[in-house]
Scaffold this motif. Structure first.
Motif, PDB file in Angstrom:
ATOM      1  N   ILE A 122      40.436  34.554  27.154  1.00 52.13           N
ATOM      2  CA  ILE A 122      39.574  35.450  26.363  1.00 52.13           C
ATOM      3  C   ILE A 122      38.514  34.588  25.689  1.00 52.13           C
ATOM      4  O   ILE A 122      38.690  33.367  25.579  1.00 52.13           O
ATOM      5  N   ARG A 175      35.168  38.956  26.983  1.00 52.56           N
ATOM      6  CA  ARG A 175      36.619  39.062  27.239  1.00 52.56           C
ATOM      7  C   ARG A 175      37.315  38.936  25.895  1.00 52.56           C
ATOM      8  O   ARG A 175      37.415  37.856  25.344  1.00 52.56           O
ATOM      9  N   ARG A 192      42.078  52.563  27.703  1.00 57.68           N
ATOM     10  CA  ARG A 192      42.000  52.164  29.115  1.00 57.68           C
ATOM     11  C   ARG A 192      42.149  53.381  30.024  1.00 57.68           C
ATOM     12  O   ARG A 192      41.529  53.460  31.076  1.00 57.68           O
ATOM     13  N   GLU A 203      36.619  47.687  29.195  1.00 57.23           N
ATOM     14  CA  GLU A 203      36.713  46.725  30.300  1.00 57.23           C
ATOM     15  C   GLU A 203      36.658  45.283  29.791  1.00 57.23           C
ATOM     16  O   GLU A 203      37.071  44.357  30.483  1.00 57.23           O
ATOM     17  N   LYS A 204      36.195  45.110  28.568  1.00 57.94           N
ATOM     18  CA  LYS A 204      36.181  43.752  27.997  1.00 57.94           C
ATOM     19  C   LYS A 204      37.542  43.370  27.386  1.00 57.94           C
ATOM     20  O   LYS A 204      37.757  42.233  27.007  1.00 57.94           O
ATOM     21  N   SER A 206      40.885  42.081  27.331  1.00 56.44           N
ATOM     22  CA  SER A 206      41.528  41.204  28.308  1.00 56.44           C
ATOM     23  C   SER A 206      42.926  40.765  27.912  1.00 56.44           C
ATOM     24  O   SER A 206      43.621  40.122  28.684  1.00 56.44           O
ATOM     25  N   ASP A 284      50.487  43.416  26.344  1.00 55.90           N
ATOM     26  CA  ASP A 284      50.756  42.469  27.436  1.00 55.90           C
ATOM     27  C   ASP A 284      51.942  41.587  27.071  1.00 55.90           C
ATOM     28  O   ASP A 284      52.779  41.304  27.905  1.00 55.90           O
ATOM     29  N   ARG A 305      49.406  39.826  33.301  1.00 56.46           N
ATOM     30  CA  ARG A 305      48.459  39.092  32.462  1.00 56.46           C
ATOM     31  C   ARG A 305      49.199  38.286  31.399  1.00 56.46           C
ATOM     32  O   ARG A 305      48.942  37.111  31.169  1.00 56.46           O
TER      33      ARG A 305
END
Lengths: 373, 650
Positions: A122, A175, A192, A203-204, A206, A284, A305
Motif C-alpha cells: 500500500i 493503494r 466493494r 478500487e484503491k 488494497s 484481510d 492478500r
C-alpha cells in the motif's frame, strides 16, 4: 432473494440514525455535503434528494447481503463459522521491542502496516488518532515511521472511514490500507460490493486490517463521565487488561485511573449490541490480544492478500509468529460466538420476530445456520 | 437635464426644497408630505426609518442644506418623537414620521405628549402597511388618535398629502396639540401631480421658555386630560368647514359610501366602473378624528344604506355608528355595510375590485370584478420570464452566509438549538432563504428579549442552546436594554449581531455605526464590539463569508454555557457595496466537475444554498450562474463539494 434495496439519505436517517443503530463507522460521512461526522455523531446538515445513495449502500446497519459482501472480499459466500472465514490463525508480535512497547499488546498491527507501506503493498494507510479531548478521527499516514504514533487502542467509537472517503479522492493516493473495527470492515466490504455507479475510489482499497472488537463507547456521554475522573487532555493511553481485572484503565503521564468495567459499559453505543462480529470477519487480516499471553497478538489471516502480506512480513523478520494454543483459539471462538448470540437475541428482542433481523438480509440457509447456533 | 452621473443630477434637478411656487410636480406621496412640511416652515425633522414612511424624512434629509433645516435619523421612534417635541417646545416647527410598528415604540412618550401639548406646530405622520407588504404586523394606527385625544387627518389625494401637512401646523398651533397624519403604503409610495405652494424658511428664534412651571409636563394629568378632550371638541368645530371633507354624488343617493384615505380613489373607481354615478354618492372625509358631526349627520340622513370603505380596522365605521347611536332620530334608520357586515375584509389590503364587489353585492348587480382564471393566466404568462422562488436574500447577501453557518452550527451542536429572530432583512430567515432558522419574530429588539427568557429556563429542564440575532441598526434601536437585562439576570444565550453596516431593509439609511449623519456629514461611530466588551461579556468577531470560521466560533460560543456571549458577524450589505465597487470575483461553473443531481451533490448550490444567482441548467444537468444577478461574493465556491464553482479574481 432479491438484493437489499438501496435508499437515500433521508431513509438512512430514519432506518439507522434515528433508531440509535449508527455504529459511527464513518462510511457515510464526508462523501457528500449532507452527512458529516462531528463529535461522536453522524450529523445530517441538510436533506439530500438523491434516492439511491452511497451513504445507504455502504452502511453496515442497513439491510446487508452478507454473501455479496463476502464475495466481494473473498470471492466466496459468507462463512458462518464462529470467527468467520479463516485461512490461518497465529500468535504474533512485532519483532522490534520499541514497537511492542509503544503499541497495545504485541504491536502486530503497527508492524505489518508499516511494513506494507515500506514494501509497497500500500502507499498509505488510514488509521485512527485521538486528539487532546479524546476525540478520535481517521488520519492518513504515508510514512511508515508515523504508523507507531497512532498505535494505541481507541475504545471510543471513531468515524475512521470518513477519512478513507476524503483521502482516497486524492490522486497521489493509489493503494490505501485501512485499519478498522468489524463494522468498518463490513462497510468497506459493502463498498466493494456496491452496485452504484460511483465506486467511491474503493478500487484503491488494497488492504483491510481488522481489529477485534466487543464494543465501542459513546464519545459524548463517556468523555463527560471520564472528565470527572481525570483531565482528558492528559490521557496518553487506554487499556482493558485481561480478566480477572475487570477494569478500564486510562493512563496519563505517570499516573493511571482504573474504572470498574461495569461503570464504563453504561456508555457502550446501542449499535454495538446488535453487532454480530467480534473478529472483523470481512478484513484481510484480523488482529486482537492473545488473552493470557502477555505481549502477543492473535492474528487471523483471512484473504489471499492478507496471507501474502503476513508471509512477507514474517520472512522479512518484521513480525514473529507462533502457534496459537488450542485453548486460546477455543476461547476466542467461544467469545466470538457469544457476541453473535447476544446480538441476535438483542435483534430479535428489538424486532420481536425471527423474520425481521434488522439489517441482516440473509439467504435461508445462512439464516437458519446463524439462528441455529 | 443630465443623467450622466449622480453629481450632475444633483446639480441639475430641482428638488422638493427648490420647486418653484405654482408649478405642478410629480411627487411620491411621502415627498408631498415632506414638501408640505417645508411650506409650513418646519425647522426640525426626525425619524427612525420604517417602510412605508422612510422617504418622508429621507427626502427632507436630502434637501436639508437647501432648505436650512435640521434632519436626523434617531436611534428609534420614541427618541425621534422626543427630539421633535423638544424642538416644538422651543418654538421650532417639527415633523416626525414612522411606520405603524414605530408608533407603538413611540407610544409611551406620545401619551405624555398628548396631555402636555405643544407650543410650535408638531406633526406625527404614521404610515400603515395594510397587507403587511413590508411589515411583520398590519395594525391600524388610527385608534391612537381616539385613545390619546389627538386630531387625525387622512389624505386621500396627492395634493392633499401636501396641503393637509401644510395646514396641520396651523391646526397644531391653534389647538396646542400634536396632529396625526395617517397614510398607507399606496398613498405613501404612489406618485401623482401636486401643485406646490411657497416654501417658508424656518424661524430662527428657538428658546425654551415655559409660561408656567408645568407647561411642558403632562401634570396635573386629570386637568391636562380634560384639556385634551376640550382640544378635540375644538377640532370638531374646525373640521366642520374643512376643505378636506367633501361629498360627490346625487342629492339623494340610494347608497352612500363613506370613505377616507386610499379608499377615496378605490371608491371612485368602483362607482365609475359600475356606472353608479347617479345612484351612489361618496362622502370623502379627510378629518377622521374627531368626526365633523354636523357634516356627517347631514349626509347620513340622505341615505338609508351606507357602505364604509377604509383600510385595516373598522375605525371610521365604528365612529359613524357611535355618532348615529347618540341621536338615531337625527339621521333616520340606516343599514351599515363594511367590515362588520363582511363586505370589506378586516385583514389585508383593499383595492378597487374589493369595493366594486361590495357594491355589486349590496345593490345586487351582476358583476365579476376579475376575469375567471386571471391569476392562472398571469402566472402562465410570467413564468416564462421568471423562475419560482420565495422571498429571499439578494445575491451576495452576507445574511445567507451567516444563516448557512448558523444552520450548520445548530445541527453539529446537536442539542436542538434555535434562533430567536428580530426585525430586519434577516427576518427572511423565517423562510427558505435563511434555511428556516428564525423561529420567533415579533418586534425590534425582541430576539434578544426572548433570549433573556429562554436563557433562564434551565431550572425547568430546558437544555437547548439559545441564539438571538439582531441587525446593526436593530442593535442600537432596541437590543441594548435587552442585552443589559440578560447580563444582569445571567441569562444563558449567544447574541449574533448581523452587522451589514446599513439599515438595509428600509433603504440604507445611515445609523450610529456608519460614521455618517442623515444629512451626509461625518458622525461619531458607536462601535458595537467595543460597546459589548464594555458591558463585560465575551465578544467574538467574524466575517460571515468565512463559513468554517463562523461555524466553529458559533459552535464554541454555544458550548460556552452560562451568561450572555456576543458574536459580531460583520460584512457590508451587498447592495451598498455594489453602489461603490465592482464585484470581488467572477464566478463560473466547471461543468466537468459539477456533479449535478448525482450522489455526492444533489444540487446543493441551487436546491439548498439557494442564492438567486445560482441556477440549474436542467437540459445539461449542471449548475449555472446568472452573471447578471451574481454579486461575485464567492461564497458558493466554498459550499460546492466538488470544487466545480470557480472563483476568479475579477
Amino acid at each position: 432473494m432479491s438484493p437489499p434495496e438501496i435508499k437515500g439519505n433521508l431513509q438512512l436517517r430514519a432506518d439507522v440514525i434515528d433508531r440509535g443503530l449508527c455504529a459511527l463507522c464513518g462510511a457515510c460521512a464526508g462523501i457528500c455535503p449532507y452527512l458529516v461526522a462531528h463529535r461522536g455523531r453522524i450529523v445530517a446538515l441538510d436533506d439530500c434528494a438523491v434516492e439511491r445513495g452511497r451513504c445507504y449502500a455502504f452502511c453496515p446497519r442497513v439491510a446487508t447481503d452478507l454473501d455479496a459482501a463476502s464475495n466481494a472480499v473473498f470471492g466466496a459466500p459468507f462463512d458462518t463459522a464462529p470467527i468467520g472465514r479463516v485461512a490461518q490463525v497465529l500468535m504474533t508480535r512485532a519483532a522490534r521491542e520499541n514497537v511492542r512497547s509503544s503499541a497495545q499488546y504485541g504491536g502486530t498491527v503497527s508492524a505489518i502496516v508499516a511494513f506494507a507501506i515500506e514494501r509497497g503493498f500500500i502507499d498509505s494507510a488510514v488509521l485512527t488518532k485521538s486528539d487532546a479531548s479524546v476525540l478520535p478521527a481517521g488520519v492518513l499516514v504515508r510514512d511508515p515511521d508515523d504508523v507507531l504514533s497512532h498505535a494505541r487502542s481507541n475504545y471510543v467509537a471513531a468515524p475512521t472511514l470518513a477519512a478513507f472517503n476524503r483521502e482516497a479522492r486524492r490522486e497521489e493516493v493509489r493503494r490505501v490500507g485501512v485499519v478498522g473495527t468489524p463494522c468498518q470492515a463490513l462497510a468497506l466490504a459493502k463498498m466493494r460490493a456496491s452496485p452504484l455507479e460511483n465506486r467511491n475510489n474503493v478500487e484503491k482499497l488494497s488492504l483491510v486490517v481488522g481489529l477485534f472488537c466487543t464494543w465501542a463507547l459513546d464519545l459524548d456521554s463517556f468523555t463527560r463521565f471520564l472528565a470527572e475522573k481525570t483531565p482528558l487532555d492528559r490521557i496518553s493511553k487506554f487499556d482493558i487488561p485481561p480478566p480477572p481485572a475487570n477494569v478500564f484503565q486510562a493512563f496519563s503521564d505517570s499516573t493511571s485511573v482504573s474504572i470498574p468495567l461495569d461503570e464504563v459499559r453504561r456508555f457502550i453505543r446501542p449499535s454495538c449490541n446488535v453487532c454480530l462480529d467480534m473478529t472483523a470477519e470481512f478484513a484481510d487480516v484480523s488482529v486482537g490480544a492473545a488473552e493470557g499471553v502477555e505481549g502477543w497478538n492473535t492474528l487471523i489471516v483471512r484473504s489471499e492478500r492478507g496471507r501474502e502480506l503476513v508471509d512477507a512480513a514474517r520472512a522479512a523478520g518484521v513480525i514473529e509468529t507462533d502457534a496459537l494454543p488450542d485453548e486460546n483459539l477455543n476461547h476466542l471462538k467461544g467469545a466470538s460466538l457469544g457476541k453473535r448470540r447476544r446480538a441476535l437475541a438483542n435483534i430479535r428482542q428489538t424486532t420481536g420476530s425471527d423474520d425481521d433481523l434488522l439489517y441482516l438480509e440473509l439467504c435461508a440457509e445462512t439464516r437458519s445456520r446463524l439462528l441455529a447456533e | 437635464m443630465s443623467f450622466g452621473s449622480t453629481a450632475e443630477r444633483t446639480i441639475d434637478m430641482a428638488n422638493i426644497a427648490t420647486f418653484e411656487k405654482g408649478t405642478s410636480q410629480l411627487l411620491m406621496g411621502n415627498e408631498a408630505i415632506a414638501r408640505g412640511a417645508l411650506e409650513a416652515g418646519i425647522g426640525f425633522a426626525a425619524a427612525y426609518p420604517g417602510t412605508p414612511s422612510s422617504e418622508i424624512i429621507g427626502s427632507l434629509a436630502e434637501v436639508a442644506k437647501d432648505a436650512g433645516i435640521y434632519v436626523e435619523w434617531s436611534i428609534n421612534e420614541k427618541v425621534a418623537l422626543e427630539a421633535a417635541a423638544a424642538a416644538a417646545f422651543a418654538g421650532v416647527r417639527s415633523i416626525v414620521a414612522m411606520k405603524q410598528n414605530g408608533l407603538s415604540v413611540a407610544l409611551d412618550y406620545l401619551m405624555g405628549l398628548a396631555l402636555t401639548g405643544t407650543r410650535a406646530g408638531i406633526v406625527l405622520v404614521t404610515c400603515d402597511d395594510p397587507g403587511a407588504l413590508s411589515s411583520t404586523e398590519e395594525e391600524d394606527s388610527r385608534i391612537v388618535a381616539k385613545w390619546a385625544c389627538l386630531p387625525l387627518l387622512e389624505p386621500g389625494t396627492f395634493q392633499e398629502e401636501k396641503d393637509m401637512t401644510r395646514w396641520a401646523y396651523d391646526l397644531s398651533e391653534e389647538l396646542k396639540s400634536v396632529v396625526l397624519i395617517r397614510g398607507v403604503t399606496r398613498t405613501s409610495h404612489a406618485r401623482g401631480d401636486v401643485e406646490v405652494g411657497e416654501r417658508v424658511p424656518p424661524l430662527r428664534q428657538a428658546k425654551f421658555e415655559p409660561s408656567n412651571p408645568l407647561e411642558f409636563t403632562s401634570l396635573p394629568a386629570p386637568f391636562k386630560h380634560l384639556a385634551a378632550n376640550q382640544k378635540i371638541d375644538k377640532a370638531r368645530e374646525i373640521f366642520e368647514s374643512s376643505p378636506f371633507n367633501w361629498y360627490q354624488g346625487p342629492d339623494k343617493p340610494d347608497l352612500l359610501i363613506v370613505t377616507c384615505g386610499s379608499g377615496w380613489f378605490y371608491s371612485l373607481e368602483a362607482v365609475t366602473a359600475l356606472e353608479l354615478e347617479k345612484s351612489v354618492g361618496i362622502l370623502k372625509l379627510g378629518t377622521t378624528w374627531p368626526l365633523p358631526e354636523k357634516l356627517v349627520r347631514e349626509h347620513l340622513s340622505l341615505a338609508e344604506e351606507v357602505l364604509v370603505v377604509e383600510e385595516i380596522d373598522p375605525f371610521l365605521e365604528g365612529n359613524l355608528k357611535e355618532l348615529v347611536g347618540e341621536d338615531p332620530s337625527a339621521v333616520g334608520p340606516i343599514k351599515f355595510y363594511g367590515k362588520r357586515s363582511g363586505h370589506i375584509p378586516v385583514a389585508g389590503e383593499i383595492n378597487p375590485d374589493i369595493v366594486t364587489a361590495a357594491l355589486a353585492r349590496i345593490l345586487d348587480i351582476e358583476h365579476r370584478p376579475v376575469q375567471p382564471q386571471y391569476s392562472q393566466k398571469a402566472l402562465a404568462l410570467t413564468s416564462q420570464f421568471t423562475h419560482g422562488r420565495m422571498v429571499g436574500f439578494c445575491a451576495g447577501c452576507p445574511h445567507r452566509a451567516t444563516f448557512w453557518s448558523i444552520k450548520n452550527a445548530i445541527k453539529l451542536d446537536g442539542r436542538n438549538g434555535f434562533v430567536s429572530g428580530d426585525i430586519g432583512c434577516y427576518s427572511m430567515a423565517v423562510g427558505p432563504a435563511g434555511y428556516w432558522q428564525i423561529k420567533t419574530m415579533q418586534s425590534m429588539g425582541s430576539g434578544t428579549g426572548m433570549a433573556c427568557g429562554f436563557g433562564k429556563l434551565a431550572e425547568f429542564g430546558f437544555t437547548q442552546p439559545v441564539i438571538a440575532v439582531c441587525g446593526d441598526s436593530t442593535f442600537y434601536h432596541a437590543t441594548i436594554p435587552a442585552i443589559i437585562s440578560g447580563i444582569y439576570n445571567r441569562a444563558n444565550f449567544t447574541l449574533l449581531v448581523l452587522d451589514n453596516s446599513a439599515t438595509a431593509m428600509t433603504g440604507f439609511q445611515p445609523h450610529p455605526g456608519t460614521g455618517r449623519s442623515a444629512m451626509g456629514e461625518p458622525a461619531p461611530t458607536v462601535d458595537i464590539p467595543t460597546l459589548c466588551r464594555a458591558l463585560g461579556v465575551r465578544v467574538e468577531e467574524t466575517d460571515p463569508f468565512d463559513l468554517t470560521g463562523t461555524t466553529d466560533k458559533l459552535l464554541d460560543l454555544m458550548r460556552d454555557d452560562g451568561g450572555v456571549r456576543v458574536m459580531v458577524v460583520k460584512r457590508e450589505c451587498a447592495l451598498v457595496r455594489a453602489r461603490r465597487e465592482k464585484p470581488a470575483y467572477k464566478m463560473r461553473i466547471d461543468v466537468e466537475r459539477c456533479l449535478g443531481e448525482s450522489c455526492g451533490c444533489s444540487r446543493l448550490c441551487s436546491r439548498v444554498f439557494q442564492c438567486p444567482a445560482l441556477m440549474w441548467d436542467a437540459e445539461k444537468g449542471v449548475a449555472a450562474i446568472d452573471s447578471v444577478l451574481c454579486a461575485g461574493c464567492g461564497v458558493c465556491a466554498d459550499i460546492c463539494p466538488s470544487g466545480a464553482i470557480i472563483r476568479e479574481t475579477a
